[in-house]
Design a protein around this motif. Sequence first.
Motif, PDB file in Angstrom:
ATOM      1  N   GLU A   1      62.495 -28.040  11.989  1.00  0.00           N
ATOM      2  CA  GLU A   1      63.563 -27.093  12.306  1.00  0.00           C
ATOM      3  C   GLU A   1      64.523 -26.888  11.142  1.00  0.00           C
ATOM      4  OE1 GLU A   1      65.292 -28.940  15.727  1.00  0.00           O
ATOM      5  OE2 GLU A   1      63.676 -28.305  17.058  1.00  0.00           O
ATOM      6  N   ASN A   2      64.576 -27.822  10.216  1.00  0.00           N
ATOM      7  CA  ASN A   2      65.537 -27.730   9.113  1.00  0.00           C
ATOM      8  C   ASN A   2      64.895 -27.482   7.756  1.00  0.00           C
ATOM      9  OD1 ASN A   2      68.385 -28.487  10.202  1.00  0.00           O
ATOM     10  ND2 ASN A   2      66.917 -29.743  11.306  1.00  0.00           N
ATOM     11  N   ILE A   3      63.717 -28.031   7.528  1.00  0.00           N
ATOM     12  CA  ILE A   3      63.079 -27.888   6.225  1.00  0.00           C
ATOM     13  C   ILE A   3      62.434 -26.516   6.058  1.00  0.00           C
ATOM     14  CG2 ILE A   3      61.206 -28.768   4.768  1.00  0.00           C
ATOM     15  CD1 ILE A   3      62.002 -31.597   5.740  1.00  0.00           C
TER      16      ILE A   3
ATOM     17  N   LEU B   1      55.880 -37.998   7.912  1.00  0.00           N
ATOM     18  CA  LEU B   1      56.190 -38.354   9.300  1.00  0.00           C
ATOM     19  C   LEU B   1      55.000 -38.104  10.225  1.00  0.00           C
ATOM     20  CD1 LEU B   1      59.896 -37.201   9.703  1.00  0.00           C
ATOM     21  CD2 LEU B   1      59.007 -39.543   9.659  1.00  0.00           C
ATOM     22  N   SER B   2      54.196 -37.087   9.946  1.00  0.00           N
ATOM     23  CA  SER B   2      53.019 -36.877  10.790  1.00  0.00           C
ATOM     24  C   SER B   2      51.988 -37.984  10.560  1.00  0.00           C
ATOM     25  CB  SER B   2      52.410 -35.492  10.596  1.00  0.00           C
ATOM     26  OG  SER B   2      52.151 -35.234   9.256  1.00  0.00           O
ATOM     27  N   VAL B   3      51.831 -38.422   9.326  1.00  0.00           N
ATOM     28  CA  VAL B   3      50.920 -39.537   9.039  1.00  0.00           C
ATOM     29  C   VAL B   3      51.442 -40.813   9.695  1.00  0.00           C
ATOM     30  CG1 VAL B   3      49.963 -40.992   7.204  1.00  0.00           C
ATOM     31  CG2 VAL B   3      50.076 -38.501   6.902  1.00  0.00           C
ATOM     32  N   TYR B   4      52.749 -41.035   9.626  1.00  0.00           N
ATOM     33  CA  TYR B   4      53.361 -42.209  10.253  1.00  0.00           C
ATOM     34  C   TYR B   4      53.129 -42.189  11.775  1.00  0.00           C
ATOM     35  CZ  TYR B   4      56.955 -45.782  11.152  1.00  0.00           C
ATOM     36  OH  TYR B   4      57.630 -46.906  11.541  1.00  0.00           O
ATOM     37  N   THR B   5      53.249 -41.021  12.383  1.00  0.00           N
ATOM     38  CA  THR B   5      53.001 -40.887  13.824  1.00  0.00           C
ATOM     39  C   THR B   5      51.563 -41.269  14.160  1.00  0.00           C
ATOM     40  OG1 THR B   5      54.631 -39.104  13.986  1.00  0.00           O
ATOM     41  CG2 THR B   5      53.061 -39.292  15.791  1.00  0.00           C
TER      42      THR B   5
ATOM     43  N   HIS C   1      60.350 -35.796  13.243  1.00  0.00           N
ATOM     44  CA  HIS C   1      59.473 -34.833  12.592  1.00  0.00           C
ATOM     45  C   HIS C   1      59.796 -33.408  13.044  1.00  0.00           C
ATOM     46  CE1 HIS C   1      55.385 -32.901  11.955  1.00  0.00           C
ATOM     47  NE2 HIS C   1      55.778 -33.237  10.756  1.00  0.00           N
ATOM     48  N   ARG C   2      60.022 -33.231  14.329  1.00  0.00           N
ATOM     49  CA  ARG C   2      60.379 -31.897  14.845  1.00  0.00           C
ATOM     50  C   ARG C   2      61.700 -31.432  14.237  1.00  0.00           C
ATOM     51  NH1 ARG C   2      60.858 -32.223  20.671  1.00  0.00           N
ATOM     52  NH2 ARG C   2      63.047 -32.620  20.306  1.00  0.00           N
ATOM     53  N   ASN C   3      62.653 -32.345  14.082  1.00  0.00           N
ATOM     54  CA  ASN C   3      63.924 -31.989  13.464  1.00  0.00           C
ATOM     55  C   ASN C   3      63.702 -31.559  12.012  1.00  0.00           C
ATOM     56  OD1 ASN C   3      66.595 -32.690  11.976  1.00  0.00           O
ATOM     57  ND2 ASN C   3      67.128 -32.494  14.149  1.00  0.00           N
TER      58      ASN C   3
ATOM     59  N   LYS D   1      57.860 -35.384   2.222  1.00  0.00           N
ATOM     60  CA  LYS D   1      58.646 -36.242   3.124  1.00  0.00           C
ATOM     61  C   LYS D   1      58.365 -35.872   4.574  1.00  0.00           C
ATOM     62  CE  LYS D   1      62.595 -36.448   5.644  1.00  0.00           C
ATOM     63  NZ  LYS D   1      61.913 -36.901   6.833  1.00  0.00           N
ATOM     64  N   MET D   2      58.350 -34.567   4.853  1.00  0.00           N
ATOM     65  CA  MET D   2      58.097 -34.101   6.211  1.00  0.00           C
ATOM     66  C   MET D   2      56.663 -34.427   6.636  1.00  0.00           C
ATOM     67  SD  MET D   2      58.505 -30.229   7.733  1.00  0.00           S
ATOM     68  CE  MET D   2      57.482 -29.524   6.465  1.00  0.00           C
ATOM     69  N   MET D   3      55.717 -34.218   5.759  1.00  0.00           N
ATOM     70  CA  MET D   3      54.313 -34.504   6.070  1.00  0.00           C
ATOM     71  C   MET D   3      54.085 -35.995   6.315  1.00  0.00           C
ATOM     72  SD  MET D   3      52.529 -31.970   3.270  1.00  0.00           S
ATOM     73  CE  MET D   3      50.968 -32.806   3.367  1.00  0.00           C
TER      74      MET D   3
END
Length: 146
Positions: free
Chosen positions: A73-75, A26-30, A68-70, A22-24
């Motif tokens: 910081e949480n994951i 967001l980088s692809v989406y960016t 993504h930064r959030n 899920k976190m990764m």
Amino acid sequence: MSFHDNDAFRVFCTYAGLTTVKMMSLSVYTIMLRMKNDVFMNTEDKQSKDSKVGININDYIERVRRCHRNDLENIVPFLSLGFLYAITNPSVYSATMCYRIFFASRILHSIAYLTPLPQPSRALCFIVGWFVNATMAWGIISFGMF
């Protein structure tokens, strides 16, 4: 007991994998948004001489980056705490609920961030995830103390 026999650890592996993917994503989406909007952070990344370079050129791309930064910081703490929690031999139900609730809170947080939904929706999702991490931290500390 080996990791292979630890059901809580096996559940952790599933949710650690899902949360990391899920976190990764967001980088692809960016990257996709940057290419679609021809907006880049570095001059060497420019696709054409008309490409925009710099910070805060596209508000939505910046919103995705903040989301993504959030996540980072949480994951990242979740991955450490979830691993340590799993090896304290918690009940499988307790571990599953912690991992499941955390994962759901991060999915909902991203939806609230990217939609964007009015506050306090995003804050509530953050608090739920933070509380899960704090609960696991307490379980780890308690395990070590007794």
